[in-house]
Design a protein around this motif. Structure first.
Motif, mmCIF file in Angstrom:
data_model
loop_
_atom_site.group_PDB
_atom_site.id
_atom_site.type_symbol
_atom_site.label_atom_id
_atom_site.label_comp_id
_atom_site.label_asym_id
_atom_site.label_seq_id
_atom_site.Cartn_x
_atom_site.Cartn_y
_atom_site.Cartn_z
ATOM 1 N N ALA A 217 0.829 -1.215 0.000
ATOM 2 C CA ALA A 217 0.000 0.000 0.000
ATOM 3 C C ALA A 217 0.857 1.256 0.000
ATOM 4 C CB ALA A 217 -0.889 0.007 1.239
ATOM 5 N N ILE A 218 0.292 2.324 -0.534
ATOM 6 C CA ILE A 218 0.990 3.613 -0.488
ATOM 7 C C ILE A 218 1.089 4.061 0.964
ATOM 8 C CG2 ILE A 218 0.779 6.055 -1.139
ATOM 9 C CD1 ILE A 218 -0.080 5.191 -3.837
ATOM 10 N N THR A 219 0.000 3.942 1.688
ATOM 11 C CA THR A 219 0.044 4.096 3.146
ATOM 12 C C THR A 219 -1.280 3.616 3.734
ATOM 13 O OG1 THR A 219 0.606 5.570 4.984
ATOM 14 C CG2 THR A 219 -0.761 6.526 3.263
ATOM 15 N N SER A 220 -1.375 3.667 5.062
ATOM 16 C CA SER A 220 -2.608 3.302 5.763
ATOM 17 C C SER A 220 -2.841 4.341 6.843
ATOM 18 C CB SER A 220 -2.484 1.940 6.445
ATOM 19 O OG SER A 220 -2.013 0.972 5.545
ATOM 20 N N ILE A 221 -4.101 4.574 7.179
ATOM 21 C CA ILE A 221 -4.378 5.657 8.128
ATOM 22 C C ILE A 221 -5.630 5.376 8.969
ATOM 23 C CG2 ILE A 221 -5.726 7.067 6.475
ATOM 24 C CD1 ILE A 221 -4.199 9.532 7.688
ATOM 25 N N PHE A 222 -5.594 5.846 10.203
ATOM 26 C CA PHE A 222 -6.760 5.832 11.093
ATOM 27 C C PHE A 222 -7.217 7.272 11.305
ATOM 28 C CE2 PHE A 222 -5.487 1.559 12.064
ATOM 29 C CZ PHE A 222 -6.604 0.935 12.610
ATOM 30 N N PRO A 223 -8.451 7.467 11.717
ATOM 31 C CA PRO A 223 -8.866 8.825 12.091
ATOM 32 C C PRO A 223 -8.132 9.279 13.348
ATOM 33 C CG PRO A 223 -10.652 7.226 12.432
ATOM 34 C CD PRO A 223 -9.527 6.487 11.829
ATOM 35 N N SER A 224 -8.181 10.566 13.625
ATOM 36 C CA SER A 224 -7.642 11.075 14.885
ATOM 37 C C SER A 224 -8.840 11.408 15.764
ATOM 38 C CB SER A 224 -6.784 12.311 14.609
ATOM 39 O OG SER A 224 -6.456 12.948 15.812
ATOM 40 N N ASP A 225 -9.021 10.623 16.847
ATOM 41 C CA ASP A 225 -10.217 10.749 17.682
ATOM 42 C C ASP A 225 -9.833 10.932 19.152
ATOM 43 O OD1 ASP A 225 -9.215 8.299 18.297
ATOM 44 O OD2 ASP A 225 -10.857 7.136 17.460
ATOM 45 N N ASP A 226 -10.755 10.646 20.042
ATOM 46 C CA ASP A 226 -10.468 10.831 21.470
ATOM 47 C C ASP A 226 -9.365 9.894 21.974
ATOM 48 O OD1 ASP A 226 -12.234 12.849 21.671
ATOM 49 O OD2 ASP A 226 -13.882 11.624 22.470
ATOM 50 N N VAL A 227 -9.268 8.722 21.341
ATOM 51 C CA VAL A 227 -8.202 7.787 21.743
ATOM 52 C C VAL A 227 -6.842 8.417 21.404
ATOM 53 C CG1 VAL A 227 -7.303 5.443 21.438
ATOM 54 C CG2 VAL A 227 -9.770 5.848 21.269
ATOM 55 N N THR A 228 -6.795 9.065 20.248
ATOM 56 C CA THR A 228 -5.554 9.752 19.835
ATOM 57 C C THR A 228 -5.249 10.879 20.819
ATOM 58 O OG1 THR A 228 -6.562 9.486 17.638
ATOM 59 C CG2 THR A 228 -4.408 10.564 17.724
ATOM 60 N N LYS A 229 -6.292 11.586 21.196
ATOM 61 C CA LYS A 229 -6.133 12.708 22.115
ATOM 62 C C LYS A 229 -5.544 12.223 23.457
ATOM 63 C CE LYS A 229 -8.886 16.423 24.026
ATOM 64 N NZ LYS A 229 -10.093 16.536 24.790
ATOM 65 N N ASN A 230 -6.114 11.135 23.984
ATOM 66 C CA ASN A 230 -5.606 10.603 25.260
ATOM 67 C C ASN A 230 -4.154 10.182 25.147
ATOM 68 O OD1 ASN A 230 -8.011 10.964 26.441
ATOM 69 N ND2 ASN A 230 -8.732 8.861 26.169
ATOM 70 N N PHE A 231 -3.831 9.542 24.023
ATOM 71 C CA PHE A 231 -2.447 9.082 23.812
ATOM 72 C C PHE A 231 -1.502 10.274 23.843
ATOM 73 C CE2 PHE A 231 1.095 8.381 20.845
ATOM 74 C CZ PHE A 231 1.634 7.198 21.324
ATOM 75 N N LEU A 232 -1.862 11.312 23.113
ATOM 76 C CA LEU A 232 -0.988 12.495 23.040
ATOM 77 C C LEU A 232 -0.904 13.200 24.392
ATOM 78 C CD1 LEU A 232 -1.892 13.830 19.494
ATOM 79 C CD2 LEU A 232 0.386 13.181 20.274
ATOM 80 N N GLU A 233 -2.021 13.240 25.096
ATOM 81 C CA GLU A 233 -2.004 13.887 26.414
ATOM 82 C C GLU A 233 -1.055 13.151 27.354
ATOM 83 O OE1 GLU A 233 -6.143 14.062 27.367
ATOM 84 O OE2 GLU A 233 -6.377 16.052 26.431
ATOM 85 N N LYS A 234 -1.104 11.819 27.315
ATOM 86 C CA LYS A 234 -0.204 11.030 28.173
ATOM 87 C C LYS A 234 1.250 11.273 27.813
ATOM 88 C CE LYS A 234 -2.269 7.038 30.243
ATOM 89 N NZ LYS A 234 -2.260 5.582 30.296
ATOM 90 N N GLN A 235 1.479 11.570 26.541
ATOM 91 C CA GLN A 235 2.850 11.847 26.092
ATOM 92 C C GLN A 235 3.202 13.321 26.335
ATOM 93 O OE1 GLN A 235 5.283 9.915 24.907
ATOM 94 N NE2 GLN A 235 4.157 7.994 24.804
ATOM 95 N N GLY A 236 2.330 14.033 27.024
ATOM 96 C CA GLY A 236 2.591 15.450 27.310
ATOM 97 C C GLY A 236 2.492 16.312 26.063
ATOM 98 N N ARG A 237 1.732 15.832 25.055
ATOM 99 C CA ARG A 237 1.664 16.555 23.785
ATOM 100 C C ARG A 237 0.214 16.805 23.347
ATOM 101 N NH1 ARG A 237 3.849 14.865 19.151
ATOM 102 N NH2 ARG A 237 3.611 12.614 19.377
#
Ligand code: MIC
Ligand code: SF4
Length: 640
Positions: A217-237
């Motif tokens: 594949a050229i690439t693969s992608i997921f949406p950016s949702d609340d799960v993404t938000k929590n992940f980034l928050e935990k990473q201080g970002r």
């Protein structure tokens, strides 16, 4: 619009968003790793640009970390100093695998990322549009040039339901490989959607987008949702987060459904990632080695599961088990709790956070051994042992084998899956990233003797009296074209030396034959060049005199690399003609430049007295590159 189209639209610099049209995209971030990075930075240097023009560029050292000679250490020093010179963040050996770190510390949803490693789509797990490419394309992006792709089909992968205990994200991507095959993803972006998405953590999503590469594949992608938000928050970002979801009732070019409720543990049998079997059908295959790690499965969650399952147990005495935590952060987190202790006490060997055995840097199994790995590739010989039988599976399946000594269905072997409590707080320490100085005038780039200067290639001749120097079958991977491993990888910045290993595992006489033929042609079957982004798989053949590859079809990244180094990619119009061609056949291309220039996509040629019709499907930009003798020459010509 869907997620992929939204990001493409926001980064579109040229072309129309219509399937099959070439589009140029603005690149926000780049990454390189050491095995491809040395060349990438030599290319960048040759472009004469003073500082990178991206929002962020990171140079990682994670591949060549087994330092059994001076070469790798010298390359690392070169990478460290050239990063400081040109405004690039340097991540030294020990920090971990580029894709895992980029996800943790640098990736930003909605941005574009290109990396000189085919598994760069890992960051698609957090809603980035991330592409793996050759080093020269990364150099161009750092110099502010657009990144070109052919507008792909966007395929919706609709995830229904929820995974059962002992079935994991790895099984989702193995299922997709079963459905689509290693060449099914060419010209496509896979976009994951549906109610199952929210049940998957960011690192589980990253496992899937990482191995989407194996679909071609050229690439693969997921949406950016609340799960993404929590992940980034935990990473201080948390401030990097933006929501990106498909518009309601958006359409896709194709759709595939996967029912997570009924998915079972799967495994890719030797020697190709789409040779998918149900684990329960392979029971009783004795296992010699188990490896848990690689950029596919080395997250904190994977390691905590390993620790929890092995707690208080001992691994089977006939199995050598090793783990590679994906990053310094993951390793540090393991050492914070009892997890590392539980792993060590079970008898597991703990290796450094790096690619290591995934690319044949150590832990090569014994001859004929069965090795179960949570990695993404199992091409012949990649482990460093030519006849090893490498299977790809989830950590769950790997752990069951580590305990029983044979391929075992974790759903049957284990009881209820332990609940893995992810720590509330992640230990964050960016002290080991080296930031470039604001004033680079004092920085001296240090070149060890392993760094050789770039080779200049001449433009394509108009008349070629060429010869077939190699004929190969379908699915030839870049590991076949230019193997990796502890012995060959240190030569990545030394083209004359590394070229000696071209096609080493397929035909020992290839190098001698190619060298004695001024214009060589390689004939191949389908999906030629699948696998890695290593541009050396194009550079080395070009260095040895290959001018044309005539194949039934090509893998995407490798096709771009061939063009970048001025090897003309041609395809058979009629696949039957492939059967008529033999080694050493002479082949004439008359007025080939003129024909291609005239916008002809059909070329007639004579190979041992048979007239053959071949196709040349290049855009004008790609033709210009071939005519100039490669992308670097073309850039120099157009920017001076
Ligand atoms: C791989 O997994 O094959 C590699 C090693 O990471 C390659 C890059 C390289 O060959 O240096 C890739 O995937 O692009
Ligand atoms: Fe490293 Fe293996 Fe991932 Fe390639 S696939 S980047 S070698 S861990």
């Amino acid at each position: 619009m869907n997620v992929a189209k939204k990001i493409i639209f926001q980064h579109l610099l040229s072309g129309r968003m219509e399937i099959g049209h070439e589009i140029g995209l603005k690149v926000d971030q780049t990454l390189t790793q050491d095995a491809t990075g040395t060349m990438a930075y030599l290319h960048f240097e040759a472009m004469g640009v003073q500082k990178v023009k991206t929002k962020l560029s990171v140079s990682y050292v994670d591949h060549n970390t087994l330092q059994s000679g001076f070469e790798n250490a010298e390359d690392h020093r070169f990478l460290q100093t050239i990063a400081a010179k040109y405004g690039i963040i340097f991540s030294p050996a020990g920090n971990g695998i580029c894709h895992q770190i980029h996800l943790e510390r640098f990736g930003v949803p909605g941005m574009t990322l290109i990396g000189s490693d085919s598994h760069t789509p890992t960051c698609g797990g957090m809603g980035m549009l991330a592409f793996g490419t050759g080093g020269l394309d990364v150099a161009c992006a750092m110099a502010g040039q657009p990144f070109y792709i052919t507008m792909p089909k966007i395929v919706k992968v609709n995830l229904k339901g929820r995974l059962r205990d002992w079935v994991s994200a790895k099984d989702i991507i193995l299922e997709l490989l079963k459905l689509q095959s290693v060449k099914g993803g060419r010209g496509k972006i896979y976009e994951f959607s549906g109610e199952g998405v929210k049940t998957l953590s960011i690192t589980e999503r990253a496992t899937i987008t990482n191995m989407g590469t194996e679909l071609g594949a050229i690439t693969s992608i997921f949406p950016s949702d609340d799960v993404t938000k929590n992940f980034l928050e935990k990473q201080g970002r948390g401030t990097s987060w933006i929501k990106i979801e498909p518009e309601e009732n958006t359409t896709y070019d194709e759709e595939i459904g996967i029912d997570l409720n009924t998915l079972e543990p799967l495994i890719a049998a030797p020697h190709i990632p789409d040779n998918i079997k149900k684990v329960k059908d392979l029971k009783d295959v004795k296992v010699d080695q188990v490896g848990i790690g690689s950029c596919t499965n080395s997250s904190l969650a994977d390691m905590l599961l390993t620790a929890e399952v092995l707690k208080g147990k001992k691994i089977n005495k006939n199995v050598s088990v090793f783990i590679l935590p994906g990053s310094r952060q993951v390793l540090a987190m393991l050492s914070y709790s009892d997890a590392l202790f539980n792993i060590i006490e079970s008898g597991v060997r703990v290796l450094e956070s790096a690619c290591g055995p995934c690319i044949g840097m150590g832990q090569s199994p014994r001859s004929g051994a069965v090795s179960l790995r949570t990695f993404n590739r199992n091409f012949e010989g990649r482990s460093g042992t030519e006849d090893a039988q490498v299977y790809l599976c989830s950590p769950e399946v790997a752990l069951a084998a580590a305990l029983t000594g044979k391929i075992t269905d974790p759903m049957k072997y284990f009881n209820k899956k332990p609940l893995i409590e992810m720590p509330k707080k992640i230990f964050i320490d960016d002290a080991h990233f080296q930031l470039p100085p604001a004033d680079n005038s004092e920085v001296e780039v240090i070149r060890g003797s392993n760094i050789k200067s770039l080779n200049e290639f001449t433009p394509l001749d108009n008349n070629l009296c060429a010869k077939i120097v190699l004929k190969v079958g379908d699915n030839i991977s870049t590991d076949h074209i230019l193997p990796a491993g502890a012995k060959i990888l240190p030569l990545r910045s030394n083209l004359p030396a590394i070229s000696e290993y071209t096609f080493a595992a397929i035909d020992k006489n290839f190098v001698t034959r190619a060298k004695s033929t001024p214009d060589g042609v390689i004939v191949a079957g389908e999906n030629y060049g699948q696998g890695s982004s290593r541009e050396h798989a194009a550079l080395a053949p070009r260095y040895l005199g290959i001018k044309i590859v005539l194949a039934k079809s090509f893998a995407g990244i490798h096709l771009a690399n061939l063009i970048n180094f001025s090897i003309l990619p041609l395809t058979f119009d009629n696949f039957q003609d492939y059967n008529e061609i033999k080694l050493d056949d002479e082949v004439n291309f008359d007025n080939i430049r003129d024909i291609i220039k005239e916008n002809e996509s059909i070329i007639y040629t004579k190979i041992s007295n048979i007239k053959i019709k071949v196709n040349c499907s290049l855009t004008q930009r790609q033709k210009n590159i071939i005519f100039a003798g490669g992308l670097l020459n073309w850039i120099k010509k157009t920017t001076n």
